[in-house]
Design an enzyme around this catalytic site. Sequence first.
Site, mmCIF file in Angstrom:
data_model
loop_
_atom_site.group_PDB
_atom_site.id
_atom_site.type_symbol
_atom_site.label_atom_id
_atom_site.label_comp_id
_atom_site.label_asym_id
_atom_site.label_seq_id
_atom_site.Cartn_x
_atom_site.Cartn_y
_atom_site.Cartn_z
ATOM 1 C CG ASP A 134 -2.375 -1.295 -2.652
ATOM 2 O OD1 ASP A 134 -1.774 -2.381 -2.627
ATOM 3 O OD2 ASP A 134 -1.909 -0.268 -3.167
ATOM 4 C CB SER B 179 3.790 1.366 -7.834
ATOM 5 O OG SER B 179 4.168 0.124 -7.317
ATOM 6 C CG HIS C 47 -0.105 -1.915 -5.906
ATOM 7 N ND1 HIS C 47 0.252 -1.013 -4.934
ATOM 8 C CD2 HIS C 47 0.898 -1.904 -6.810
ATOM 9 C CE1 HIS C 47 1.433 -0.488 -5.230
ATOM 10 N NE2 HIS C 47 1.847 -1.009 -6.361
ATOM 11 C CG ASP C 48 -1.751 -3.552 -11.211
ATOM 12 O OD1 ASP C 48 -0.724 -2.978 -10.787
ATOM 13 O OD2 ASP C 48 -1.716 -4.597 -11.888
ATOM 14 N NE ARG D 104 4.596 -8.593 -14.078
ATOM 15 C CZ ARG D 104 4.637 -7.279 -13.884
ATOM 16 N NH1 ARG D 104 5.438 -6.774 -12.954
ATOM 17 N NH2 ARG D 104 3.912 -6.467 -14.595
#
Lengths: 339, 339
Positions: free
Chosen positions: A287, A146, A317-318, A207
């Site tokens: 992603d 990332s 993405h994670d 978040r």
Amino acid sequence: MSLVSLRTFDPAPAFVDAELATLSPPARVGEFELDLELRHAGLRRVRIRYEINGDIRHPTVFVAGGISAGRHVAANAADAADGWWDAQVGAGRAIDPSRACIVSVDWIGADGTLDAPIDPADQADAIAALLDHLAIGRLDAFVGSSYGAMVGLQFASRQPARVARLVAISGTHRAHPYSSAWRALQRRAVQLGSLQCDAIDGLALARQLALLSYRTPDEFDERFGAAQVVDGRVRVPSEDYLDHIGQAYAMRTPVTAFLRLSESIDLQRVVPGSIETPVTLVAIELDRLVPVADAYALAQGLRGETRVRVLRSRYGHDAFLKEPAAIAAVLAEALELPA
Amino acid sequence: MSLVSLRTFDPAPAFVDAELATLSPPARVGEFELDLELRHAGLRRVRIRYEINGDIRHPTVFVAGGISAGRHVAANAADAADGWWDAQVGAGRAIDPSRACIVSVDWIGADGTLDAPIDPADQADAIAALLDHLAIGRLDAFVGSSYGAMVGLQFASRQPARVARLVAISGTHRAHPYSSAWRALQRRAVQLGSLQCDAIDGLALARQLALLSYRTPDEFDERFGAAQVVDGRVRVPSEDYLDHIGQAYAMRTPVTAFLRLSESIDLQRVVPGSIETPVTLVAIELDRLVPVADAYALAQGLRGETRVRVLRSRYGHDAFLKEPAAIAAVLAEALELPA
């Protein structure tokens, strides 16, 4: 980069308990301050907090994660608490501290005391200063995920002699304009909260919004069911999860740190042709933040040996956090650490 | 549905000017109130505002769009202002008021006076009540996009005898859990703003977040460049555009209307097997809000003649607004209006 002064605060190596110290590779945490010339804010005093896990004579692997990941990558003799990448770093893992010396930092700005635009290149300069401080001439590998991948590309571009290979997972030479818009709106959520002295709720919302960009519809579809009406309001099942994610993050993260590191991602700009270091790029098919097309564009521009690995993961993405087996296989291939 | 009382407010047909009235098909706006049994909030007085464009003896086409689209679908003799679907509705367009009678409504809740959970099935009931009011026994077609497609499916499920065919564009039998999470966070942005009496900024942020779900990374990549540092802050080029989108929406939309209609999308639940009406489903390959997979799942469950058309558009969910030629072709095929 300009290092005007250097002041050290290194504590003596700390060991959690005698048994662990005997069984485990050495580890220590440390910090020092320096004056760093920031690209967009001039000379600033910054503090660099680092962690070393493994014997310094082993091959040195710098490990970096997302903007909310810090120096504590994995449990070790100096800090037995869980790290953010225990799945990859530890005894028997892809990056084993009995065979490698793992170096990591808290990003500059992560403590919230640096209220200025921070370029990812500034982070690379800070890491170079840390290597000077530790008398490490050259990294055997830089493994970044990332934001860490973005900084790794900056480091390889600026310090070609100081890194033998780079593994860049889910991060490329640029911030995608759609992802930048997504982050800009997260920062606005923080500002909306801050206006009413409700920075916690604003940061929690930011978040939560970020989390949606880190994950995928496939995962949410598996985990969450249909909406309900509760007390005259519609509530969707993922809200409980999002509440937890938002609150936990807001409680542990300074608002300024979030804003400045979020901004920093949007400042990412590396000319791929400036990088000669061998690079393994890892891209995730689903992603939503870093499109696979950007990884291909980067690969086409790199000048050194380049490998691209595309993984399909419902975690998007994670995946670097949530697909330990696939990521371990990529790391084993890319790093070729001595047995 | 329970229609306890019915009170009419229909004005006489209004014509903008004599020449237009002479040249154009007749059009009028009207409204009436009724007590409607809402699924999640009991009996409520609601006002139904409608618009009719074209001779009532022509085939009747009900047209519905997203939660922010109202009765004014296209410029007409009663209201010469631009509508939200002039590209499809008008002289020489796919739905031509000289050959069809176009009926449309403001969603119940759109004026902000109904502060209660609104099920998409409630909207279908309100439309049935409108058809009673207008003495229209059966629609020749229901053409719905986004939320309008959801309501169209509800209508077909509940009123099989009152609709000959349905065109459902970018809307299906359910709200996808990931999209529901995205909307829940938009509603939180509004709440965060409302806490400090800054509902406008909260609503603007919500709309900006919604816009990201309506569009695609491809479009943003074509339109917007790299971030800049402006007055010590990072600003991404799409922020000017998002500012405009957010402010314009917030100025014209009651907060309660946004919240309740956003919620309403999340309440969508139709059993596909309850629908026997012939349906044309239109899905967009890059739609980030309504995955193509959901359209296929719906198609598999429908009991009547079903056609699925998948379009690829860099506008994603907003293709029904931004891809006039492709949508017109689908409508021409699906509606088969008399020449």
